[in-house]
Enzyme design. Structure first.
Site, PDB file in Angstrom:
ATOM      1  N   ASP A 147       0.839  -1.205   0.000  1.00 24.97           N
ATOM      2  CA  ASP A 147       0.000   0.000   0.000  1.00 24.97           C
ATOM      3  C   ASP A 147       0.877   1.260   0.000  1.00 24.97           C
ATOM      4  O   ASP A 147       0.633   2.200  -0.757  1.00 24.97           O
ATOM      5  CB  ASP A 147      -0.901  -0.029   1.247  1.00 24.97           C
ATOM      6  CG  ASP A 147      -1.660   1.273   1.436  1.00 24.97           C
ATOM      7  OD1 ASP A 147      -2.580   1.520   0.640  1.00 24.97           O
ATOM      8  OD2 ASP A 147      -1.322   2.037   2.363  1.00 24.97           O
ATOM      9  N   LYS A 179       1.567   4.257  -3.042  1.00 25.44           N
ATOM     10  CA  LYS A 179       1.520   5.708  -2.845  1.00 25.44           C
ATOM     11  C   LYS A 179       2.836   6.362  -3.286  1.00 25.44           C
ATOM     12  O   LYS A 179       2.844   7.416  -3.912  1.00 25.44           O
ATOM     13  CB  LYS A 179       1.210   6.027  -1.374  1.00 25.44           C
ATOM     14  CG  LYS A 179      -0.223   5.626  -0.999  1.00 25.44           C
ATOM     15  CD  LYS A 179      -0.455   5.652   0.495  1.00 25.44           C
ATOM     16  CE  LYS A 179      -1.858   5.189   0.852  1.00 25.44           C
ATOM     17  NZ  LYS A 179      -2.025   4.925   2.299  1.00 25.44           N
TER      18      LYS A 179
END
Lengths: 367, 367
Positions: B225, B229
């Protein structure tokens, strides 16, 4: 729609000082990087000189600073400038890089003629509430845009963040922070979280020598600059604050020194008042805290204030460094941990950055 | 231009989960507050159900959640949805509130038909670099807009700030921060700046119980995750990162537990590996530091990495609280003190806020 018709936006600039020169350099870069819309500088002036031609010929950006310096043209009076820009036949953005109240007072006139305004000038948005209303209703009616990110925290995303919070329906409950680079530097040196810190008068003198204060440091110490910024944020948060003198603002100028002649004389006499500030510092230390010069807006109770407050050593406001600003937004959605924006809140390049990014926002909407 | 012709923008929504429901509530508020442009919901679907009519009749916003729940219509296949939206005769914005790769893969198709896209979905912008290029070139050609603020740091102004820095010509040298609310919570509890902190496995268990982790905590602990980003930010800063697996990402899942069946079994077996994390924590403490799970992008050396790093107790990353994110932008203009954005980086309301403010930006440009 003819593909050959390149979109064009005219730019008029008032002010070519510290921020103004940095903006010109960013504008030159921008114009060379982005072919569309074509940015055409048609007017630029300082308080004494101007450059423009009656047929709106483009002023070359690479030589504008020196051409302006040697110009013999005088600036157009503001109502004449509005006419000049309004008759060009192209969409126009006025960039006000001054801190002039006169220019600010003319925004409604520019906007009503469809001329968008971008500016770091605080005066328009922190003056009378009537001027604020006139500006935004003129923009509303004509469809012209008005952006002023750098009026608070220079290029830091402060105004845009607050607007996004409000516009998306969040409920801003409190805004708190250090809004002055000068005050930040002074208190980070005078009452650091570790170490003893210097004498108050010595820190003020040092800040002035480093160019962190206005020529007369009292123009920082009176708190008005912070009060102006708070006025702007409070209004954006929905409070119809009448003026920057309509709420309590603590001045750090000893009463006895308010009327001494010059900034230099003030600095000479300031050491005699160090004891007062020492006591304030010691009182905070007794509670394990440090003293900082902050502004705060409590939206629910409609309380706006500017002055000294005490903070725990672990508080982000206490831990600030150098001349950084910090702005905390407490909102319903963000709960007990605020949304925080932090960084340099003064300086030519970062202030001009806010102006340039405002210009880009306007261009994306009008061009 | 007939004053009677109210401007209208059609909205199509995919996804009505946690973020989706919060967005619907913000959209309803927005539509009631702003008369212009008129926002008309013409399509909404989950993975199983949909609501729409062939003649694009407005779906009432106040009852949409329950109407959708009892709908018997199936979602349109994505190419059919593109056709449906593309033939409405009105400007249209697609709001993708899913985390679906399939929907992300279809963005170029939507955009090429002039349909703007706003979304918190990371998949489109952190997938293959080709998809990234296809998305932005489709938007460039058609003039449709694409905004994805909430793909990093939820509603925090992260993407917009980075874009402003780049677009105004600043040179971003480094981006560093805590990009995962889950990782933030885990390390703020496991290795606090004061006090001892809990055992690693106990903190993971607690975070799961509080709803701070994915159903299987390994989906947070693998670092992917955060890597997604970082991929997005690196690309915006100018690095053509190929994918979120194209740079070093440290997984906090012990090798031996990578393939155990369920998240619950993983949690059961995790305590046997506490010693490893204890050692990492102790090594940092020996240097007077704390360990944190961070991502960083060094633009000059083109190094992107995700993993554990040690920080001084006074560093803003060490002082983070709760499940807050913090993102520091180091740039040429900001010098040694970075521009910092901090606050909640997860949660339905703040994520939806980023989507809503993106929608407002699109509306200001297309309507």
């Amino acid at each position: 729609m003819a593909a050959a018709t390149a979109r064009q936006v005219n730019i008029a600039i008032i002010g070519a000082g510290g921020v103004g020169k940095c903006f010109l350099s960013q504008l030159e870069q921008l114009a060379s990087r982005r072919p569309s819309p074509k940015l055409v500088l048609t007017y630029i002036c300082t308080s004494k000189k101007a450059l423009y031609s009656t047929d709106h010929v483009a002023i070359p950006l690479d030589t504008v600073v020196s051409t302006l310096a040697s110009s013999t043209q005088a600036p157009l009076p503001l109502p004449k400038l509005v006419d000049f820009l309004g008759t060009s036949g192209s969409k126009t953005v006025l960039v006000d890089n001054t801190s002039s109240q006169d220019v600010a007072d003319a925004y409604p006139l520019f906007l009503s003629r469809g001329i968008s305004v971008v500016t770091p000038n605080k005066k328009a948005f922190s003056g009378s509430y009537k001027l604020w209303q006139d500006i935004f209703s003129a923009a509303e009616r004509s469809g012209a845009k008005v952006y002023h990110e750098s009026s608070v925290g220079a290029g830091l995303p402060v105004i845009s963040t607050l607007k996004d919070l409000v516009d998306t329906g969040d409920e801003v409950t409190k805004i708190e922070g250090v809004f002055s680079g000068t005050m930040s530097f002074l208190f980070n040196s005078f009452a650091p979280t570790s170490g003893a810190g210097g004498k108050w008068s010595a820190e003020v003198k040092k800040a002035k020598e480093l160019g962190y204060t206005e020529p007369d440091p009292r123009d920082d110490l009176n708190g008005l600059d912070v009060a102006r910024k708070l006025t702007i944020l409070a209004r954006l948060a929905g409070l119809p604050v009448e003026s920057p003198t309509a709420f309590p603002v603590q001045s750090l100028i000893p009463k006895e020194l308010e009327s001494v002649g010059s900034g230099d004389e003030f600095l000479e006499k300031l050491p005699a008042f160090d004891e007062q500030m020492e006591e304030t510092k010691a009182a905070a230390e007794k509670e394990g805290k440090v003293v900082r010069f902050v502004g705060s807006i409590d939206v629910a109770t409609k309380q706006v204030k500017v002055g000294l407050e005490k903070f725990d050593l672990s508080h982000p406001i206490a831990a600030l460094k150098g001349s950084d600003n910090i702005i905390s937004f407490y909102t319903k959605r963000y709960g007990s941990n605020p949304l925080i924006v932090q960084g340099a809140g003064a300086g030519g390049d970062v202030t001009a950055m806010g102006v340039t990014s405002d210009l880009l926002k306007v261009l994306s909407q009008i061009a």
